[in-house]
Write a protein that holds these residues in place. Structure first.
Motif, short mmCIF file in Angstrom:
data_model
loop_
_atom_site.label_atom_id
_atom_site.label_comp_id
_atom_site.label_asym_id
_atom_site.label_seq_id
_atom_site.Cartn_x
_atom_site.Cartn_y
_atom_site.Cartn_z
N THR A 133 7.16 8.97 6.01
CA THR A 133 5.87 8.37 5.65
C THR A 133 4.79 9.44 5.56
O THR A 133 4.96 10.57 6.04
CB THR A 133 5.43 7.32 6.69
OG1 THR A 133 5.14 8.01 7.93
CG2 THR A 133 6.50 6.29 6.93
N ASN B 208 3.53 -3.29 -8.76
CA ASN B 208 3.75 -3.06 -7.33
C ASN B 208 4.67 -1.87 -7.04
O ASN B 208 4.57 -1.23 -6.00
CB ASN B 208 4.33 -4.31 -6.68
CG ASN B 208 3.32 -5.43 -6.55
OD1 ASN B 208 2.12 -5.15 -6.46
ND2 ASN B 208 3.77 -6.67 -6.55
N LEU C 48 3.34 1.62 -5.77
CA LEU C 48 2.85 1.88 -4.42
C LEU C 48 3.73 2.88 -3.65
O LEU C 48 3.22 3.87 -3.12
CB LEU C 48 2.71 0.57 -3.65
CG LEU C 48 1.62 -0.37 -4.20
CD1 LEU C 48 1.63 -1.69 -3.47
CD2 LEU C 48 0.25 0.29 -4.09
N PRO C 49 5.05 2.66 -3.55
CA PRO C 49 5.86 3.68 -2.87
C PRO C 49 5.83 5.02 -3.57
O PRO C 49 5.98 6.07 -2.95
CB PRO C 49 7.27 3.08 -2.87
CG PRO C 49 7.26 2.03 -3.93
CD PRO C 49 5.87 1.51 -3.98
N SER D 272 3.10 7.48 -2.38
CA SER D 272 3.37 8.22 -1.14
C SER D 272 4.10 9.53 -1.39
O SER D 272 4.16 10.39 -0.51
CB SER D 272 4.19 7.35 -0.18
OG SER D 272 3.46 6.21 0.20
N GLN E 161 0.97 -7.02 -1.69
CA GLN E 161 1.74 -5.78 -1.57
C GLN E 161 0.85 -4.60 -1.19
O GLN E 161 1.27 -3.69 -0.48
CB GLN E 161 2.46 -5.48 -2.89
CG GLN E 161 3.62 -6.42 -3.19
CD GLN E 161 4.68 -6.37 -2.11
OE1 GLN E 161 5.12 -5.29 -1.71
NE2 GLN E 161 5.09 -7.53 -1.64
N PHE F 141 1.19 -1.96 1.97
CA PHE F 141 1.15 -0.51 1.74
C PHE F 141 0.07 0.15 2.60
O PHE F 141 0.28 1.22 3.17
CB PHE F 141 0.88 -0.24 0.25
CG PHE F 141 0.73 1.22 -0.09
CD1 PHE F 141 1.85 2.03 -0.18
CD2 PHE F 141 -0.52 1.77 -0.31
CE1 PHE F 141 1.72 3.38 -0.49
CE2 PHE F 141 -0.67 3.11 -0.62
CZ PHE F 141 0.46 3.92 -0.71
N GLN G 169 0.95 1.23 6.02
CA GLN G 169 1.94 2.30 6.15
C GLN G 169 1.45 3.63 5.60
O GLN G 169 2.15 4.63 5.70
CB GLN G 169 3.23 1.89 5.42
CG GLN G 169 3.85 0.61 5.93
CD GLN G 169 5.02 0.16 5.07
OE1 GLN G 169 5.18 0.64 3.94
NE2 GLN G 169 5.81 -0.75 5.59
N SER G 170 0.27 3.66 5.01
CA SER G 170 -0.19 4.88 4.35
C SER G 170 -1.66 5.12 4.65
O SER G 170 -2.43 4.19 4.93
CB SER G 170 0.01 4.76 2.83
OG SER G 170 -0.55 5.86 2.16
#
Length: 460
Positions: free
Chosen positions: A271, A407, A410-411, A414, A433, A437, A440-441
Protein backbone atom coordinates in the motif's frame (compact mmCIF):
# COMPACT_ATOMS: atom_id res chain seq x y z
CA UNK A 1 8.84 -10.50 44.47
CA UNK A 2 12.34 -11.99 44.15
CA UNK A 3 14.50 -11.04 47.15
CA UNK A 4 17.58 -12.53 45.51
CA UNK A 5 17.27 -10.24 42.51
CA UNK A 6 16.37 -7.30 44.73
CA UNK A 7 19.75 -7.48 46.47
CA UNK A 8 21.59 -8.76 43.39
CA UNK A 9 20.85 -5.61 41.43
CA UNK A 10 22.81 -3.58 43.99
CA UNK A 11 25.89 -5.18 42.42
CA UNK A 12 25.97 -2.50 39.71
CA UNK A 13 26.08 0.15 42.45
CA UNK A 14 28.55 -1.48 44.86
CA UNK A 15 31.05 -2.61 42.19
CA UNK A 16 32.22 0.99 41.73
CA UNK A 17 33.45 1.13 45.32
CA UNK A 18 36.27 -1.45 45.06
CA UNK A 19 37.25 -0.02 41.68
CA UNK A 20 37.81 3.43 43.14
CA UNK A 21 39.15 2.41 46.55
CA UNK A 22 41.55 -0.32 45.40
CA UNK A 23 42.81 1.76 42.46
CA UNK A 24 43.57 4.60 44.88
CA UNK A 25 45.38 2.25 47.27
CA UNK A 26 47.44 0.55 44.55
CA UNK A 27 48.50 3.78 42.84
CA UNK A 28 49.36 5.38 46.19
CA UNK A 29 51.56 2.41 47.12
CA UNK A 30 53.40 2.65 43.78
CA UNK A 31 53.90 6.42 44.23
CA UNK A 32 55.40 5.85 47.70
CA UNK A 33 57.78 3.22 46.36
CA UNK A 34 58.82 5.44 43.47
CA UNK A 35 59.43 8.52 45.64
CA UNK A 36 60.69 6.51 48.63
CA UNK A 37 58.35 8.51 50.84
CA UNK A 38 56.97 7.58 54.24
CA UNK A 39 53.93 5.33 54.12
CA UNK A 40 50.90 6.75 56.05
CA UNK A 41 48.83 4.46 58.30
CA UNK A 42 45.72 5.68 56.40
CA UNK A 43 46.63 3.33 53.57
CA UNK A 44 45.86 0.32 55.76
CA UNK A 45 42.31 1.59 56.27
CA UNK A 46 41.91 2.16 52.52
CA UNK A 47 43.05 -1.41 51.76
CA UNK A 48 40.62 -2.74 54.39
CA UNK A 49 37.57 -1.03 52.93
CA UNK A 50 38.69 -1.91 49.45
CA UNK A 51 38.75 -5.59 50.41
CA UNK A 52 35.36 -5.36 52.16
CA UNK A 53 33.72 -3.65 49.17
CA UNK A 54 35.27 -6.22 46.79
CA UNK A 55 33.83 -9.08 48.85
CA UNK A 56 30.40 -7.36 48.89
CA UNK A 57 30.51 -6.88 45.11
CA UNK A 58 31.31 -10.60 44.65
CA UNK A 59 28.38 -11.69 46.81
CA UNK A 60 25.90 -9.34 45.14
CA UNK A 61 27.20 -10.33 41.69
CA UNK A 62 26.62 -14.00 42.50
CA UNK A 63 23.03 -13.20 43.54
CA UNK A 64 22.47 -11.27 40.31
CA UNK A 65 23.55 -14.18 38.11
CA UNK A 66 21.05 -16.55 39.74
CA UNK A 67 18.32 -15.20 37.47
CA UNK A 68 20.18 -16.37 34.38
CA UNK A 69 20.27 -14.54 31.11
CA UNK A 70 24.06 -14.48 30.84
CA UNK A 71 26.49 -16.75 29.04
CA UNK A 72 27.79 -19.36 31.56
CA UNK A 73 31.33 -18.99 30.19
CA UNK A 74 31.22 -15.21 30.52
CA UNK A 75 29.87 -15.47 34.07
CA UNK A 76 32.63 -17.93 35.04
CA UNK A 77 35.43 -15.69 33.74
CA UNK A 78 34.05 -12.51 35.29
CA UNK A 79 33.34 -14.23 38.61
CA UNK A 80 36.83 -15.78 38.71
CA UNK A 81 38.55 -12.44 38.19
CA UNK A 82 36.20 -10.81 40.74
CA UNK A 83 37.11 -13.37 43.40
CA UNK A 84 40.81 -13.00 42.61
CA UNK A 85 40.46 -9.23 42.96
CA UNK A 86 38.93 -9.64 46.43
CA UNK A 87 41.61 -12.17 47.47
CA UNK A 88 44.39 -9.89 46.24
CA UNK A 89 42.91 -7.01 48.27
CA UNK A 90 42.75 -9.19 51.41
CA UNK A 91 46.36 -10.36 50.94
CA UNK A 92 47.55 -6.78 50.37
CA UNK A 93 45.74 -5.56 53.48
CA UNK A 94 47.12 -8.33 55.70
CA UNK A 95 50.67 -8.05 54.41
CA UNK A 96 50.87 -4.25 54.47
CA UNK A 97 49.18 -3.96 57.87
CA UNK A 98 50.77 -6.78 59.88
CA UNK A 99 54.16 -7.45 58.26
CA UNK A 100 56.67 -4.85 59.37
CA UNK A 101 59.23 -5.89 56.78
CA UNK A 102 57.64 -4.75 53.53
CA UNK A 103 59.88 -5.56 50.62
CA UNK A 104 59.80 -3.02 47.78
CA UNK A 105 59.26 -5.63 45.04
CA UNK A 106 56.51 -7.42 46.99
CA UNK A 107 54.62 -4.18 47.61
CA UNK A 108 54.99 -3.12 43.95
CA UNK A 109 53.91 -6.58 42.80
CA UNK A 110 50.81 -6.48 45.01
CA UNK A 111 49.88 -3.04 43.68
CA UNK A 112 50.45 -3.89 40.02
CA UNK A 113 48.65 -7.23 40.43
CA UNK A 114 45.69 -5.47 42.04
CA UNK A 115 45.43 -3.01 39.15
CA UNK A 116 45.64 -5.83 36.59
CA UNK A 117 42.85 -7.77 38.31
CA UNK A 118 40.68 -4.67 38.62
CA UNK A 119 40.92 -3.87 34.92
CA UNK A 120 40.43 -7.51 33.91
CA UNK A 121 37.33 -7.89 36.10
CA UNK A 122 35.86 -4.67 34.73
CA UNK A 123 36.62 -5.71 31.15
CA UNK A 124 34.89 -9.08 31.44
CA UNK A 125 32.00 -7.49 33.31
CA UNK A 126 31.50 -5.06 30.42
CA UNK A 127 31.60 -8.01 28.01
CA UNK A 128 28.75 -9.65 29.91
CA UNK A 129 26.63 -6.52 29.93
CA UNK A 130 27.35 -5.02 26.53
CA UNK A 131 28.88 -7.84 24.47
CA UNK A 132 32.42 -9.01 23.88
CA UNK A 133 33.25 -6.25 21.40
CA UNK A 134 31.99 -3.36 23.53
CA UNK A 135 35.41 -1.84 24.30
CA UNK A 136 36.62 -2.12 20.72
CA UNK A 137 33.43 -1.24 18.85
CA UNK A 138 34.87 2.12 17.87
CA UNK A 139 38.57 1.23 17.93
CA UNK A 140 40.73 1.60 14.79
CA UNK A 141 41.22 -1.62 12.83
CA UNK A 142 44.89 -1.76 13.81
CA UNK A 143 43.89 -1.92 17.48
CA UNK A 144 41.19 -4.51 16.81
CA UNK A 145 43.67 -6.65 14.87
CA UNK A 146 46.19 -6.45 17.72
CA UNK A 147 43.56 -7.68 20.17
CA UNK A 148 42.43 -10.51 17.90
CA UNK A 149 39.18 -8.96 16.67
CA UNK A 150 38.15 -8.83 12.99
CA UNK A 151 38.22 -5.45 11.23
CA UNK A 152 35.12 -3.28 11.21
CA UNK A 153 32.44 -4.32 8.77
CA UNK A 154 32.23 -2.08 5.76
CA UNK A 155 29.09 0.00 6.43
CA UNK A 156 26.22 -0.41 4.02
CA UNK A 157 25.72 2.45 1.63
CA UNK A 158 23.11 5.01 2.63
CA UNK A 159 19.78 4.13 1.11
CA UNK A 160 18.41 6.90 -1.09
CA UNK A 161 15.64 4.88 -2.73
CA UNK A 162 13.51 2.00 -1.44
CA UNK A 163 14.59 -0.17 -4.36
CA UNK A 164 18.13 -0.08 -2.91
CA UNK A 165 17.09 -1.23 0.58
CA UNK A 166 17.31 -4.82 1.81
CA UNK A 167 14.33 -5.67 3.97
CA UNK A 168 16.37 -7.14 6.85
CA UNK A 169 19.85 -5.59 6.59
CA UNK A 170 18.67 -2.02 6.05
CA UNK A 171 15.31 -1.95 7.84
CA UNK A 172 15.00 -4.52 10.64
CA UNK A 173 18.57 -5.22 11.77
CA UNK A 174 19.53 -1.57 12.47
CA UNK A 175 16.50 -1.17 14.77
CA UNK A 176 17.41 -4.33 16.70
CA UNK A 177 21.05 -3.28 17.04
CA UNK A 178 20.07 0.11 18.38
CA UNK A 179 17.42 -1.02 20.86
CA UNK A 180 17.86 -4.72 21.68
CA UNK A 181 21.32 -6.18 21.10
CA UNK A 182 22.84 -4.81 24.32
CA UNK A 183 20.65 -7.21 26.34
CA UNK A 184 20.22 -10.03 23.81
CA UNK A 185 23.61 -10.95 22.37
CA UNK A 186 25.99 -13.90 22.35
CA UNK A 187 27.27 -13.13 25.87
CA UNK A 188 24.14 -11.71 27.48
CA UNK A 189 20.86 -13.41 26.70
CA UNK A 190 18.07 -12.02 28.84
CA UNK A 191 15.20 -14.48 28.73
CA UNK A 192 17.51 -16.85 26.80
CA UNK A 193 16.89 -14.65 23.76
CA UNK A 194 19.61 -13.81 21.26
CA UNK A 195 18.73 -11.21 18.61
CA UNK A 196 22.08 -10.96 16.82
CA UNK A 197 21.01 -13.02 13.80
CA UNK A 198 17.73 -13.78 12.07
CA UNK A 199 18.20 -17.47 12.84
CA UNK A 200 18.43 -16.72 16.56
CA UNK A 201 15.44 -14.40 16.34
CA UNK A 202 13.28 -17.12 14.84
CA UNK A 203 14.49 -19.59 17.48
CA UNK A 204 13.28 -17.25 20.21
CA UNK A 205 13.78 -17.55 23.97
CA UNK A 206 12.16 -19.04 27.03
CA UNK A 207 8.90 -17.15 26.34
CA UNK A 208 8.55 -18.67 22.88
CA UNK A 209 9.33 -17.62 19.30
CA UNK A 210 10.40 -13.98 19.03
CA UNK A 211 8.92 -13.69 15.54
CA UNK A 212 6.30 -15.82 13.80
CA UNK A 213 5.84 -14.94 10.15
CA UNK A 214 2.42 -13.39 9.40
CA UNK A 215 1.32 -13.84 13.03
CA UNK A 216 1.47 -10.71 15.20
CA UNK A 217 -0.14 -12.42 18.20
CA UNK A 218 2.37 -15.28 18.10
CA UNK A 219 5.36 -12.96 17.79
CA UNK A 220 6.63 -12.39 21.32
CA UNK A 221 8.99 -9.59 20.30
CA UNK A 222 6.15 -7.57 18.76
CA UNK A 223 3.98 -8.24 21.83
CA UNK A 224 6.70 -6.94 24.16
CA UNK A 225 7.47 -3.74 22.27
CA UNK A 226 3.75 -2.83 22.08
CA UNK A 227 3.04 -3.21 25.82
CA UNK A 228 2.35 -0.08 27.82
CA UNK A 229 5.53 1.60 29.03
CA UNK A 230 6.32 0.44 32.56
CA UNK A 231 4.23 -2.72 32.23
CA UNK A 232 5.99 -5.95 33.22
CA UNK A 233 7.62 -7.52 30.18
CA UNK A 234 7.86 -4.28 28.21
CA UNK A 235 10.86 -4.12 25.90
CA UNK A 236 13.37 -2.61 25.83
CA UNK A 237 13.57 -2.89 29.61
CA UNK A 238 15.63 -1.15 32.29
CA UNK A 239 14.72 2.37 31.19
CA UNK A 240 16.25 2.09 27.73
CA UNK A 241 14.80 4.20 24.92
CA UNK A 242 11.66 2.45 23.58
CA UNK A 243 10.82 1.94 19.93
CA UNK A 244 9.04 4.83 18.24
CA UNK A 245 5.56 4.32 16.81
CA UNK A 246 7.12 4.41 13.35
CA UNK A 247 9.56 1.63 14.25
CA UNK A 248 6.81 -0.44 15.87
CA UNK A 249 4.66 -0.09 12.73
CA UNK A 250 7.64 -1.19 10.65
CA UNK A 251 7.98 -4.39 12.69
CA UNK A 252 4.25 -4.97 12.16
CA UNK A 253 4.68 -4.50 8.40
CA UNK A 254 7.66 -6.88 8.33
CA UNK A 255 5.90 -9.63 10.26
CA UNK A 256 2.73 -9.36 8.17
CA UNK A 257 4.89 -9.55 5.03
CA UNK A 258 6.16 -12.95 6.22
CA UNK A 259 9.28 -11.73 8.08
CA UNK A 260 11.46 -12.08 4.96
CA UNK A 261 15.18 -12.67 5.54
CA UNK A 262 16.29 -10.78 2.47
CA UNK A 263 15.00 -9.08 -0.66
CA UNK A 264 14.31 -5.57 -1.90
CA UNK A 265 11.90 -3.65 0.29
CA UNK A 266 9.77 -2.78 -2.74
CA UNK A 267 8.88 -6.48 -3.18
CA UNK A 268 6.91 -6.39 0.06
CA UNK A 269 5.20 -3.00 -0.18
CA UNK A 270 1.46 -3.43 -0.76
CA UNK A 271 0.00 0.00 0.00
CA UNK A 272 0.93 3.66 -0.27
CA UNK A 273 1.00 3.80 3.54
CA UNK A 274 3.72 1.12 3.56
CA UNK A 275 5.81 3.19 1.22
CA UNK A 276 5.38 6.39 3.24
CA UNK A 277 6.23 4.52 6.47
CA UNK A 278 9.46 3.06 5.11
CA UNK A 279 10.50 6.26 3.37
CA UNK A 280 10.16 8.10 6.68
CA UNK A 281 12.01 5.39 8.61
CA UNK A 282 14.95 5.42 6.21
CA UNK A 283 14.96 9.19 5.80
CA UNK A 284 14.12 9.05 2.09
CA UNK A 285 12.37 12.06 0.64
CA UNK A 286 9.81 11.80 -2.12
CA UNK A 287 10.61 15.35 -3.16
CA UNK A 288 11.94 15.50 -6.69
CA UNK A 289 14.98 17.76 -7.04
CA UNK A 290 15.35 19.24 -10.51
CA UNK A 291 18.90 19.20 -11.81
CA UNK A 292 20.12 22.26 -13.75
CA UNK A 293 19.21 22.09 -17.45
CA UNK A 294 20.02 24.13 -20.53
CA UNK A 295 17.22 26.22 -22.11
CA UNK A 296 15.41 24.96 -25.18
CA UNK A 297 16.59 26.22 -28.56
CA UNK A 298 14.94 28.95 -30.64
CA UNK A 299 13.80 26.32 -33.16
CA UNK A 300 12.12 24.35 -30.39
CA UNK A 301 10.35 27.48 -29.16
CA UNK A 302 9.05 28.22 -32.68
CA UNK A 303 7.81 24.62 -33.05
CA UNK A 304 5.88 24.87 -29.78
CA UNK A 305 4.24 28.17 -30.77
CA UNK A 306 3.33 26.86 -34.23
CA UNK A 307 1.69 23.80 -32.61
CA UNK A 308 -0.50 26.06 -30.47
CA UNK A 309 1.34 25.78 -27.15
CA UNK A 310 1.72 28.57 -24.64
CA UNK A 311 4.69 28.13 -22.29
CA UNK A 312 6.76 29.84 -19.64
CA UNK A 313 9.71 28.92 -17.43
CA UNK A 314 9.09 27.43 -14.01
CA UNK A 315 10.89 30.31 -12.32
CA UNK A 316 13.26 33.16 -13.09
CA UNK A 317 16.31 30.97 -12.46
CA UNK A 318 14.98 27.76 -14.01
CA UNK A 319 14.83 26.54 -17.60
CA UNK A 320 12.11 23.95 -16.91
CA UNK A 321 8.79 24.71 -18.57
CA UNK A 322 5.08 24.87 -17.83
CA UNK A 323 3.34 24.10 -21.14
CA UNK A 324 -0.33 24.73 -22.00
CA UNK A 325 -2.27 23.70 -25.13
CA UNK A 326 -5.73 24.56 -23.78
CA UNK A 327 -5.49 28.34 -24.18
CA UNK A 328 -5.99 28.34 -27.94
CA UNK A 329 -8.50 25.45 -27.85
CA UNK A 330 -6.49 23.36 -30.30
CA UNK A 331 -6.27 19.59 -30.50
CA UNK A 332 -3.20 17.56 -29.59
CA UNK A 333 -2.17 16.76 -33.15
CA UNK A 334 0.77 14.61 -34.23
CA UNK A 335 2.83 17.75 -34.96
CA UNK A 336 1.99 19.16 -31.53
CA UNK A 337 2.94 15.91 -29.87
CA UNK A 338 6.27 15.80 -31.73
CA UNK A 339 7.05 19.39 -30.68
CA UNK A 340 6.35 18.40 -27.11
CA UNK A 341 8.51 15.29 -27.24
CA UNK A 342 11.43 17.30 -28.60
CA UNK A 343 11.61 19.07 -25.22
CA UNK A 344 10.58 16.06 -23.14
CA UNK A 345 13.16 16.69 -20.37
CA UNK A 346 12.07 20.31 -19.89
CA UNK A 347 8.34 19.84 -19.24
CA UNK A 348 7.30 19.75 -15.57
CA UNK A 349 3.71 20.94 -16.00
CA UNK A 350 1.41 20.14 -18.93
CA UNK A 351 -2.17 21.33 -19.54
CA UNK A 352 -4.04 19.30 -22.19
CA UNK A 353 -7.55 20.32 -21.10
CA UNK A 354 -10.17 19.73 -23.81
CA UNK A 355 -7.61 18.91 -26.52
CA UNK A 356 -9.16 15.58 -27.60
CA UNK A 357 -6.17 13.72 -26.21
CA UNK A 358 -6.62 9.99 -26.73
CA UNK A 359 -5.52 6.88 -24.84
CA UNK A 360 -2.96 6.15 -27.55
CA UNK A 361 -1.32 9.55 -27.19
CA UNK A 362 -0.80 8.98 -23.46
CA UNK A 363 1.92 6.47 -24.38
CA UNK A 364 3.92 9.42 -25.76
CA UNK A 365 3.03 11.71 -22.84
CA UNK A 366 4.60 9.09 -20.55
CA UNK A 367 7.98 9.99 -22.08
CA UNK A 368 7.95 13.36 -20.31
CA UNK A 369 10.04 11.93 -17.47
CA UNK A 370 10.23 15.11 -15.36
CA UNK A 371 6.49 15.79 -15.50
CA UNK A 372 5.05 16.70 -12.09
CA UNK A 373 1.62 18.11 -12.96
CA UNK A 374 -0.70 16.85 -15.72
CA UNK A 375 -4.17 18.16 -16.64
CA UNK A 376 -6.28 15.83 -18.81
CA UNK A 377 -9.80 17.04 -17.98
CA UNK A 378 -12.53 17.07 -20.65
CA UNK A 379 -10.79 14.37 -22.73
CA UNK A 380 -11.99 10.89 -23.78
CA UNK A 381 -9.40 9.24 -21.53
CA UNK A 382 -10.16 5.76 -20.12
CA UNK A 383 -8.58 3.67 -17.39
CA UNK A 384 -6.86 1.55 -20.03
CA UNK A 385 -5.06 4.61 -21.36
CA UNK A 386 -4.04 5.67 -17.84
CA UNK A 387 -1.95 2.54 -17.47
CA UNK A 388 0.65 4.11 -19.78
CA UNK A 389 1.26 6.96 -17.33
CA UNK A 390 2.24 4.84 -14.32
CA UNK A 391 5.89 5.13 -15.40
CA UNK A 392 5.83 8.87 -14.61
CA UNK A 393 7.98 8.61 -11.51
CA UNK A 394 7.68 12.28 -10.54
CA UNK A 395 4.00 12.97 -11.21
CA UNK A 396 2.37 14.56 -8.15
CA UNK A 397 -0.84 16.11 -9.49
CA UNK A 398 -3.28 14.61 -12.01
CA UNK A 399 -6.59 16.08 -13.26
CA UNK A 400 -9.06 13.57 -14.75
CA UNK A 401 -12.21 15.69 -14.42
CA UNK A 402 -14.91 14.71 -16.97
CA UNK A 403 -12.90 11.84 -18.44
CA UNK A 404 -14.10 8.26 -18.97
CA UNK A 405 -12.10 6.59 -16.19
CA UNK A 406 -14.03 4.18 -13.97
CA UNK A 407 -13.60 2.44 -10.61
CA UNK A 408 -10.72 0.34 -11.94
CA UNK A 409 -8.57 3.48 -12.06
CA UNK A 410 -8.43 3.64 -8.25
CA UNK A 411 -5.98 0.77 -7.62
CA UNK A 412 -3.98 2.06 -10.60
CA UNK A 413 -3.48 5.40 -8.85
CA UNK A 414 -1.64 3.67 -6.02
CA UNK A 415 1.01 2.51 -8.49
CA UNK A 416 2.17 6.07 -9.17
CA UNK A 417 5.29 6.50 -7.02
CA UNK A 418 4.70 10.03 -5.67
CA UNK A 419 1.17 10.94 -6.73
CA UNK A 420 -0.48 13.13 -4.09
CA UNK A 421 -3.50 14.82 -5.67
CA UNK A 422 -6.11 13.62 -8.21
CA UNK A 423 -9.26 15.31 -9.56
CA UNK A 424 -11.99 12.76 -10.40
CA UNK A 425 -15.17 14.84 -10.63
CA UNK A 426 -17.87 13.76 -13.11
CA UNK A 427 -16.16 10.50 -14.06
CA UNK A 428 -17.43 6.93 -13.86
CA UNK A 429 -15.82 6.48 -10.44
CA UNK A 430 -18.48 5.89 -7.80
CA UNK A 431 -18.47 7.55 -4.39
CA UNK A 432 -18.81 4.13 -2.68
CA UNK A 433 -15.60 2.81 -4.25
CA UNK A 434 -13.87 6.10 -3.62
CA UNK A 435 -14.58 5.88 0.11
CA UNK A 436 -13.07 2.39 0.24
CA UNK A 437 -10.01 3.70 -1.61
CA UNK A 438 -9.64 6.68 0.72
CA UNK A 439 -9.41 4.35 3.70
CA UNK A 440 -6.42 2.61 2.12
CA UNK A 441 -4.52 5.47 0.49
CA UNK A 442 -3.12 8.88 1.39
CA UNK A 443 -3.70 10.29 -2.12
CA UNK A 444 -5.96 13.34 -1.91
CA UNK A 445 -8.98 12.79 -4.20
CA UNK A 446 -10.87 15.91 -5.19
CA UNK A 447 -14.08 16.47 -7.12
CA UNK A 448 -16.18 13.59 -5.73
CA UNK A 449 -18.10 13.74 -2.49
CA UNK A 450 -17.72 10.48 -0.50
CA UNK A 451 -20.76 8.52 0.73
CA UNK A 452 -20.24 9.64 4.33
CA UNK A 453 -20.62 13.29 3.25
CA UNK A 454 -23.95 12.56 1.54
CA UNK A 455 -25.18 10.81 4.68
CA UNK A 456 -24.07 13.69 6.87
CA UNK A 457 -25.89 16.21 4.66
CA UNK A 458 -29.02 14.09 4.60
CA UNK A 459 -28.99 13.96 8.39
CA UNK A 460 -29.04 17.71 8.53
Amino acid sequence: MDITQFFGRFHVLVLHLPIGILMLAALWELAIQFKRANRPILLNIIWFWGAVSAIAACILGWLLTQAGGYSPDAVFIHRTFGILTALAAIIAFVYLTYFKSQHKFIVSGLAVGQLFLLFSTGHYGANMTHGETYLVDHAPNIVRAGLGFPPHKIPRSKVTDLSQADVYLDVIQPMLEKRCISCHNDSKQKGKLNLTTLENIMQGGKSGPAIVAQDLHGSELYHRITLAHGEKGFMPAEGKTPFTQEQTNTFKWWIEAGAPATGEVTQFIKTKQDKVLLNNLLGISDEFVLAPIEPISLQQEIALVDAGFVFKTLSQNSNYLMVDLSVKSQDLTENALNALLNISQHVVSLNLRNTHTSDGQLVQIAKLTNLQKLRLEHNPITTQGMQSLVTLANLKSLNLYKTQVDNSVLPLLSEFPVLKSVFLGETLVTSEQLEIFNNQSDIKIQGIMPVSSFVAKAGK
